[in-house]
Write a protein that holds these residues in place. Structure first.
Motif, PDB file in Angstrom:
ATOM      1  N   ARG A 235      -5.078   7.508   6.789  1.00 29.57           N
ATOM      2  CA  ARG A 235      -6.243   7.445   5.903  1.00 29.57           C
ATOM      3  C   ARG A 235      -6.163   6.311   4.893  1.00 29.57           C
ATOM      4  O   ARG A 235      -6.815   6.363   3.865  1.00 29.57           O
ATOM      5  N   SER A 236      -5.386   5.297   5.183  1.00 24.77           N
ATOM      6  CA  SER A 236      -5.269   4.157   4.263  1.00 24.77           C
ATOM      7  C   SER A 236      -5.467   2.864   5.044  1.00 24.77           C
ATOM      8  O   SER A 236      -5.774   2.892   6.236  1.00 24.77           O
ATOM      9  N   GLY A 237      -5.236   1.747   4.398  1.00 29.91           N
ATOM     10  CA  GLY A 237      -5.330   0.448   5.056  1.00 29.91           C
ATOM     11  C   GLY A 237      -4.343   0.304   6.204  1.00 29.91           C
ATOM     12  O   GLY A 237      -4.501  -0.562   7.068  1.00 29.91           O
ATOM     13  N   HIS A 238      -3.355   1.154   6.251  1.00 30.08           N
ATOM     14  CA  HIS A 238      -2.378   1.157   7.338  1.00 30.08           C
ATOM     15  C   HIS A 238      -3.040   1.430   8.681  1.00 30.08           C
ATOM     16  O   HIS A 238      -2.607   0.943   9.729  1.00 30.08           O
TER      17      HIS A 238
ATOM     18  N   SER B  57       0.832  -1.204   0.000  1.00 30.24           N
ATOM     19  CA  SER B  57       0.000   0.000   0.000  1.00 30.24           C
ATOM     20  C   SER B  57       0.865   1.252   0.000  1.00 30.24           C
ATOM     21  O   SER B  57       0.582   2.221  -0.720  1.00 30.24           O
TER      22      SER B  57
ATOM     23  N   HIS C 110      -1.467  11.146   5.154  1.00 28.88           N
ATOM     24  CA  HIS C 110      -2.586  10.470   4.496  1.00 28.88           C
ATOM     25  C   HIS C 110      -2.368   8.963   4.486  1.00 28.88           C
ATOM     26  O   HIS C 110      -3.288   8.202   4.789  1.00 28.88           O
ATOM     27  N   PHE C 111      -1.170   8.521   4.136  1.00 33.35           N
ATOM     28  CA  PHE C 111      -0.897   7.080   4.155  1.00 33.35           C
ATOM     29  C   PHE C 111      -1.049   6.522   5.568  1.00 33.35           C
ATOM     30  O   PHE C 111      -1.676   5.485   5.783  1.00 33.35           O
TER      31      PHE C 111
ATOM     32  N   ALA D 261       1.389   4.431  -2.689  1.00 34.04           N
ATOM     33  CA  ALA D 261       0.830   5.676  -2.142  1.00 34.04           C
ATOM     34  C   ALA D 261       1.390   6.903  -2.850  1.00 34.04           C
ATOM     35  O   ALA D 261       2.596   6.996  -3.091  1.00 34.04           O
TER      36      ALA D 261
END
Length: 189
Positions: free
Chosen positions: A88-91, A40, A84-85, A44
């Motif tokens: 606001r991600s699967g992280h 991911s 954002h990573f 990104a």
């Protein structure tokens, strides 16, 4: 590595103290998430580089901060891209489970700093920035999401950094950051 028109990039170090060894069944869910989280990050927007161990897919085998401490060292085009990573991600799903795998830190464990575009920070440089943050608090030289500085505010510290690292550094992709710090959206990552 992502091409960039930015004069400065954001370097990021996160240290995390494992509750159990990586080969312990209690840590298996974290280990299983590493590949997808790194993939991911690879995709990104704004991702530039991350440290990996030679011949490995991540840096979990590197232990420069102690035998039970894993590190994430990465570079991003902007603070917003990293934020954002991270949040606001699967992280984020992995971060929400971090207490299962990592001890709570009593001192700073995440540090951000600006580097000239093209510079790849060393582990020693990153650990020195973390030590600076721990000793002196946030400054344009070493800061956090919650106490960030712009590249313009850090310009004197950018000029002091060596221009680039030797090409021997593995310029892999991805990120495996498991930080506690979810401050407000950055104003400048």
């Amino acid at each position: 590595m992502t091409a960039s028109t930015h004069a400065a990039h954001l370097a990021h170090l996160n240290v995390a103290t494992l509750r159990h060894p990586l080969d312990d069944p209690r840590t298996a869910p974290f280990v299983e998430m590493l590949g997808p989280v790194n993939a991911s990050a690879d995709a990104a927007p704004g991702f530039v580089w991350r440290l990996v161990e030679d011949g490995a897919a991540d840096a979990t085998g590197l232990r420069p901060a102690g035998e039970n401490v894993i590190v994430t060292l990465s570079v991003w085009e902007t603070q917003e891209a990293l934020w954002h990573f991270t949040y606001r991600s699967g992280h984020l799903g992995a971060m929400q489970r971090r207490r299962e795998w990592f001890e709570r830190h009593v001192e700073a464990h995440l540090v951000l700093w600006w580097v000239p575009a093209g510079h790849l920070p060393t582990i020693d440089e990153a650990l020195e920035r973390l030590a600076d943050l721990r000793s002196h608090g946030p400054s344009p030289r070493a800061f956090t999401f919650a106490s960030s500085y712009t590249a313009a505010e850090a310009v004197q510290h950018l000029q002091a950094a060596p221009p680039t690292q030797p090409e021997a550094i593995n310029r892999s992709t991805g990120l495996d950051d498991y930080s506690d710090e979810a401050g407000p959206a950055p104003n400048a990552v």
